[in-house]
Scaffold this motif. Structure first.
Motif, short mmCIF file in Angstrom:
data_model
loop_
_atom_site.label_atom_id
_atom_site.label_comp_id
_atom_site.label_asym_id
_atom_site.label_seq_id
_atom_site.Cartn_x
_atom_site.Cartn_y
_atom_site.Cartn_z
N ILE A 187 -4.48 14.97 -3.88
CA ILE A 187 -3.74 14.00 -3.07
C ILE A 187 -2.26 14.30 -3.27
CG2 ILE A 187 -3.34 11.57 -2.55
CD1 ILE A 187 -6.24 12.53 -2.15
N ASP A 191 1.71 11.98 0.36
CA ASP A 191 0.63 11.38 1.16
C ASP A 191 0.96 9.93 1.51
OD1 ASP A 191 -2.09 10.12 1.79
OD2 ASP A 191 -2.63 12.22 1.50
N THR A 192 0.60 9.53 2.71
CA THR A 192 0.91 8.18 3.19
C THR A 192 0.13 7.09 2.45
OG1 THR A 192 -0.75 8.42 4.94
CG2 THR A 192 1.53 8.98 5.49
N VAL A 193 -0.89 7.48 1.70
CA VAL A 193 -1.67 6.48 0.97
C VAL A 193 -0.80 5.75 -0.06
CG1 VAL A 193 -2.48 8.01 -0.89
CG2 VAL A 193 -3.88 6.07 -0.17
N TYR A 196 1.18 3.13 1.74
CA TYR A 196 0.30 2.01 2.08
C TYR A 196 0.07 1.12 0.87
CZ TYR A 196 -3.89 -0.56 3.42
OH TYR A 196 -4.78 -1.57 3.68
N TRP A 211 -9.21 6.45 -7.32
CA TRP A 211 -9.39 7.90 -7.23
C TRP A 211 -10.47 8.38 -8.21
CZ3 TRP A 211 -9.36 12.13 -4.69
CH2 TRP A 211 -9.34 13.37 -5.32
N ARG A 230 -8.77 14.37 2.12
CA ARG A 230 -7.57 13.54 1.97
C ARG A 230 -7.60 12.36 2.95
NH1 ARG A 230 -4.67 18.95 1.19
NH2 ARG A 230 -4.19 18.97 -1.05
N THR A 231 -8.05 12.63 4.16
CA THR A 231 -8.18 11.55 5.14
C THR A 231 -9.23 10.55 4.70
OG1 THR A 231 -7.50 12.97 6.98
CG2 THR A 231 -8.78 11.02 7.53
N ARG A 234 -7.78 8.27 2.09
CA ARG A 234 -6.91 7.26 2.69
C ARG A 234 -7.73 6.12 3.27
NH1 ARG A 234 -4.80 11.45 5.86
NH2 ARG A 234 -3.53 12.80 4.54
N LYS A 235 -8.76 6.48 4.01
CA LYS A 235 -9.62 5.45 4.63
C LYS A 235 -10.30 4.60 3.56
CE LYS A 235 -10.78 7.66 9.03
NZ LYS A 235 -11.89 8.11 9.91
N VAL A 237 -9.19 3.82 0.64
CA VAL A 237 -8.22 2.88 0.05
C VAL A 237 -7.95 1.74 1.03
CG1 VAL A 237 -5.84 2.61 -0.73
CG2 VAL A 237 -7.15 4.62 -1.42
N ARG A 238 -7.71 2.10 2.29
CA ARG A 238 -7.42 1.07 3.29
C ARG A 238 -8.59 0.09 3.45
NH1 ARG A 238 -3.38 1.71 7.14
NH2 ARG A 238 -1.99 3.48 6.80
#
Length: 271
Positions: A187, A191-193, A196, A211, A230-231, A234-235, A237-238
């Protein structure tokens, strides 16, 4: 509610993904298409973008009366996510309200053009045959001239044109090994995570715990494979896929019972 109909392709029954689902579940392709229609119709009525919060694989299997149907859809990349946050990829592109309007509009335009072509063909048939022959000859000559004048594409420096390949579906272990070979973090720091997590008040230690749990679950034998890990992270976590934390009315983020269990399981690594 997005509408009382959904968009489905004429050749859906021949799609390789449908064939795969049929082979995994033991039902024929027509049975697969019927069950897909039922599931997608449910998603169209009860979701905005195909993201079905609280839906599980076992529920999908029960809903379509076919054990293993959800797993087969995951294998075909027609479902993503995890239990409690299952997502239908690109659902809003095909079956959102605006997507349906586009589909109807495209159909009307195609029909109009077809009628126009038919009308032109009838008019040409009534014209002078000699004039038509001259027109065809002139058109062919122009086409040959244009064909000869086209320049071939310039290949990359030092070689021939390289065809881009689709990213393969790989296990998390394979992805981690690739990162190690490239000397890069799984990661990335940019990264945008992380943005967020900061905006939503998820502490860094909770993100690290997530993680660790993410790796533990997806490194198990027979775990789901993805193209872009990586995507997926992110999903996860969201969507708080593992239900490790909760946010109270005061905005404070705290671990759930599941989160506390994960913290104990990962020990010092979670500190």
């Amino acid at each position: 509610m997005a509408g009382e109909w959904i968009k489905m392709r004429h050749d859906l029954v021949d799609d390789p993904a449908v064939v795969l689902i049929a082979s995994r579940t033991g039902i024929d392709e027509y049975g697969v298409v019927g069950r897909l229609q039922k599931l997608w119709s449910w998603a169209d009525r009860h979701t905005v973008d195909g993201n079905a919060m609280s839906v599980t694989r076992s529920w999908i299997d029960r809903y379509v009366s076919c054990p293993g149907f959800a797993d087969a859809m995951f294998e075909a990349d027609w479902l993503e996510g995890d239990d409690g946050a299952i997502d239908i990829p690109k659902f809003e592109v095909h079956n959102g309200e605006s997507a349906k309007k586009r589909a109807l509009g495209n159909k009307r335009v195609a029909l109009s053009r077809s009628k126009q072509r038919d009308g032109n063909a009838e008019g040409n048939a009534d014209g002078n045959s000699e004039s038509n022959a001259h027109s065809v000859t002139k058109s062919v000559t122009r086409e040959e001239k244009n064909k000869n004048s086209k320049q071939p594409p310039i290949p990359p420096k030092g070689g021939e044109i390289v065809e881009t390949k689709k990213r393969p579906i790989i296990a998390l272990k394979t992805f981690l090994e690739q990162c190690k070979e490239k000397s890069e973090k799984p990661i990335l720091e940019a990264d945008t995570v992380f943005d967020y997590a900061a905006k939503t008040g998820i502490p860094d230690e909770f993100l690290r715990l997530h993680w660790l749990e993410f790796k533990a679950r997806y490194c198990e034998e027979g775990a789901k494979r993805y193209k872009d890990w990586r995507t997926v992270f992110r999903k996860s976590v969201r969507g708080n896929w593992f239900k490790l934390w909760w946010i109270g009315a005061d905005g404070a983020c705290a671990l759930t019972t599941v989160g506390e269990q994960a913290k104990r399981a990962h020990g010092r690594d979670a500190a």
